[in-house]
Design a protein around this motif. Structure first.
Motif, PDB file in Angstrom:
ATOM      1  N   UNK A   1     -43.364 -24.899   1.712  1.00  5.46           N
ATOM      2  CA  UNK A   1     -43.620 -23.826   2.675  1.00  5.46           C
ATOM      3  C   UNK A   1     -42.768 -24.000   3.922  1.00  5.46           C
ATOM      4  N   UNK A   2     -42.579 -25.240   4.353  1.00  8.64           N
ATOM      5  CA  UNK A   2     -41.723 -25.484   5.506  1.00  8.64           C
ATOM      6  C   UNK A   2     -40.277 -25.129   5.194  1.00  8.64           C
ATOM      7  N   UNK A   3     -39.813 -25.426   3.990  1.00  4.58           N
ATOM      8  CA  UNK A   3     -38.451 -25.070   3.605  1.00  4.58           C
ATOM      9  C   UNK A   3     -38.269 -23.555   3.598  1.00  4.58           C
ATOM     10  N   UNK A   4     -39.252 -22.833   3.083  1.00  6.07           N
ATOM     11  CA  UNK A   4     -39.195 -21.365   3.113  1.00  6.07           C
ATOM     12  C   UNK A   4     -39.101 -20.870   4.555  1.00  6.07           C
ATOM     13  N   UNK A   5     -39.870 -21.490   5.429  1.00  8.90           N
ATOM     14  CA  UNK A   5     -39.868 -21.085   6.834  1.00  8.90           C
ATOM     15  C   UNK A   5     -38.512 -21.353   7.477  1.00  8.90           C
ATOM     16  N   UNK A   6     -37.912 -22.497   7.210  1.00  7.75           N
ATOM     17  CA  UNK A   6     -36.595 -22.810   7.782  1.00  7.75           C
ATOM     18  C   UNK A   6     -35.559 -21.799   7.305  1.00  7.75           C
ATOM     19  N   UNK A   7     -35.618 -21.412   6.051  1.00 11.21           N
ATOM     20  CA  UNK A   7     -34.676 -20.407   5.547  1.00 11.21           C
ATOM     21  C   UNK A   7     -34.931 -19.051   6.206  1.00 11.21           C
ATOM     22  N   UNK A   8     -36.191 -18.721   6.458  1.00 14.88           N
ATOM     23  CA  UNK A   8     -36.493 -17.485   7.181  1.00 14.88           C
ATOM     24  C   UNK A   8     -35.957 -17.554   8.602  1.00 14.88           C
ATOM     25  N   UNK A   9     -36.056 -18.721   9.221  1.00 12.14           N
ATOM     26  CA  UNK A   9     -35.496 -18.909  10.557  1.00 12.14           C
ATOM     27  C   UNK A   9     -33.978 -18.737  10.535  1.00 12.14           C
ATOM     28  N   UNK A  10     -33.319 -19.342   9.554  1.00 17.04           N
ATOM     29  CA  UNK A  10     -31.865 -19.200   9.441  1.00 17.04           C
ATOM     30  C   UNK A  10     -31.472 -17.731   9.295  1.00 17.04           C
ATOM     31  N   UNK A  11     -32.242 -16.989   8.510  1.00 17.61           N
ATOM     32  CA  UNK A  11     -31.962 -15.556   8.360  1.00 17.61           C
ATOM     33  C   UNK A  11     -32.163 -14.827   9.683  1.00 17.61           C
ATOM     34  N   UNK A  12     -33.245 -15.167  10.398  1.00 10.96           N
ATOM     35  CA  UNK A  12     -33.531 -14.505  11.676  1.00 10.96           C
ATOM     36  C   UNK A  12     -32.444 -14.779  12.702  1.00 10.96           C
TER      37      UNK A  12
ATOM     38  N   UNK B   1     -37.390 -34.316   4.363  1.00  8.90           N
ATOM     39  CA  UNK B   1     -37.848 -33.702   3.110  1.00  8.90           C
ATOM     40  C   UNK B   1     -37.662 -32.190   3.160  1.00  8.90           C
ATOM     41  N   UNK B   2     -37.942 -31.608   4.310  1.00 10.51           N
ATOM     42  CA  UNK B   2     -37.748 -30.168   4.472  1.00 10.51           C
ATOM     43  C   UNK B   2     -36.268 -29.816   4.313  1.00 10.51           C
ATOM     44  N   UNK B   3     -35.398 -30.589   4.964  1.00  6.24           N
ATOM     45  CA  UNK B   3     -33.966 -30.337   4.859  1.00  6.24           C
ATOM     46  C   UNK B   3     -33.483 -30.490   3.426  1.00  6.24           C
ATOM     47  N   UNK B   4     -33.983 -31.489   2.725  1.00  9.07           N
ATOM     48  CA  UNK B   4     -33.623 -31.692   1.323  1.00  9.07           C
ATOM     49  C   UNK B   4     -34.056 -30.508   0.473  1.00  9.07           C
ATOM     50  N   UNK B   5     -35.274 -30.039   0.694  1.00  3.89           N
ATOM     51  CA  UNK B   5     -35.757 -28.876  -0.065  1.00  3.89           C
ATOM     52  C   UNK B   5     -34.918 -27.641   0.217  1.00  3.89           C
ATOM     53  N   UNK B   6     -34.509 -27.459   1.466  1.00  2.50           N
ATOM     54  CA  UNK B   6     -33.653 -26.320   1.824  1.00  2.50           C
ATOM     55  C   UNK B   6     -32.316 -26.414   1.099  1.00  2.50           C
ATOM     56  N   UNK B   7     -31.715 -27.598   1.112  1.00  5.47           N
ATOM     57  CA  UNK B   7     -30.399 -27.772   0.481  1.00  5.47           C
ATOM     58  C   UNK B   7     -30.475 -27.581  -1.026  1.00  5.47           C
TER      59      UNK B   7
ATOM     60  N   UNK C   1     -28.046 -24.221  -2.351  1.00  2.66           N
ATOM     61  CA  UNK C   1     -26.885 -25.117  -2.291  1.00  2.66           C
ATOM     62  C   UNK C   1     -25.613 -24.425  -1.816  1.00  2.66           C
ATOM     63  N   UNK C   2     -25.574 -23.107  -1.922  1.00  2.00           N
ATOM     64  CA  UNK C   2     -24.389 -22.361  -1.472  1.00  2.00           C
ATOM     65  C   UNK C   2     -24.363 -22.170   0.037  1.00  2.00           C
ATOM     66  N   UNK C   3     -25.475 -22.423   0.735  1.00  2.00           N
ATOM     67  CA  UNK C   3     -25.530 -22.190   2.178  1.00  2.00           C
ATOM     68  C   UNK C   3     -25.401 -23.476   2.998  1.00  2.00           C
ATOM     69  N   UNK C   4     -25.770 -24.615   2.418  1.00  2.00           N
ATOM     70  CA  UNK C   4     -25.782 -25.876   3.174  1.00  2.00           C
ATOM     71  C   UNK C   4     -24.444 -26.584   3.023  1.00  2.00           C
TER      72      UNK C   4
END
Length: 260
Positions: free
Chosen positions: A72-83, A99-105, A109-112
């Motif tokens: 859920x935190x990874x989803x939120x970080x991606x929403x923040x990046x979009x915002x 762990x959040x950063x790892x889940x985001x990456x 993988x095309x964005x990080x």
């Protein structure tokens, strides 16, 4: 501070550096806020990064409820990046934030462009007695966390260690015991780290302290080796505990810049 909305809730974000510089997201750990990055931000911004350090929901000056899982935190970080209008970005996380950063990456993988995992471990189990203490006896939990967060006083010096412990206690108290309990349960419950590592394609830097008793450097090796693209490197800082950004900010900045 930049105030924006993510998922209908206000988010506090500290932004440093030139607007057109490559963005670098900094994700704080359990029971913390963006202030843990204060000592490393100037060096990263001066080197040409647009440094973006948010407070996760219910942390610092951000609204909403504390998120109950790393996913859920990874989803939120991606929403923040979009915002924020970020296409690709670098991302660093400390402890829970790693762990959040790892889940985001792993998800995008095309964005990080680069992944920095600081004081990391996967899985990241939390001792049952710590989980129990933070729920039922917060002062004891805060004292235990402080005990294991920093290099020994023999290394740091008595005065420096007392200063770091006082700042960390104040930060944990500010977030509140309930938020810390939710964060630690999320760390303890996430079992997808090693599998996530196989999906990362960006260069990866793992940084550990040789005095870290929470995520010991030798225990990080399975995570390092899980990055199947062969692009992960582990740097171990001497005389440093778990709180890398506060104990050795200059050495940490140097390590991160060398990997950029």
């Amino acid at each position: 501070m930049k105030d924006i909305q993510v998922c209908g809730q206000p988010v506090a974000v500290a932004v440093h550096g030139e607007p057109d510089s490559p963005p670098l997201l900094l994700i704080h750990g359990a029971g913390h806020d963006h202030g843990v990055w204060d000592a490393v931000v100037p060096g990263l911004a001066a080197a040409g990064h647009r440094v973006i350090a948010p407070d996760l929901p219910a942390h610092g000056a951000s609204g909403g409820e504390a998120l109950t899982s790393i996913d859920a935190m990874a989803d939120w970080v991606l929403a923040l990046a979009d915002a924020l209008g970020l296409g690709s970005f670098r991302i660093a996380g400390h402890s829970m934030g790693s762990l959040v950063a790892l889940a985001v990456a792993a998800r995008t993988p095309d964005r990080v462009r680069t992944l920095y995992l600081l004081g990391s471990l996967a899985p990241m189990p939390v001792a049952p007695f710590v989980l129990d203490a933070v729920r039922n006896d917060p002062p004891t939990a805060w004292a235990l966390i402080n005990k294991f967060s920093f290099a020994p006083a023999a290394v740091l010096g008595e005065a420096r260690r007392r200063e770091l412990e006082a700042a960390n206690l104040e930060r944990m108290q500010k977030q509140g015991a309930a938020v810390l309990a939710t964060d630690l349960a999320a760390c303890d419950g996430w079992q997808g780290g090693l599998q996530a590592a196989t999906r990362v394609r960006a260069p990866v830097l793992l940084v550990s302290g040789d005095c870290d008793r929470m995520t010991p450097a030798d225990a990080v090796l399975p995570l390092r080796d899980a990055f199947t693209a062969g692009n992960a490197r582990l740097v171990i800082l001497t005389g440093v505990g778990h709180a890398l950004m506060e104990e050795a900010p200059l050495a940490l900045v140097d390590a991160m810049l060398a990997a950029s």
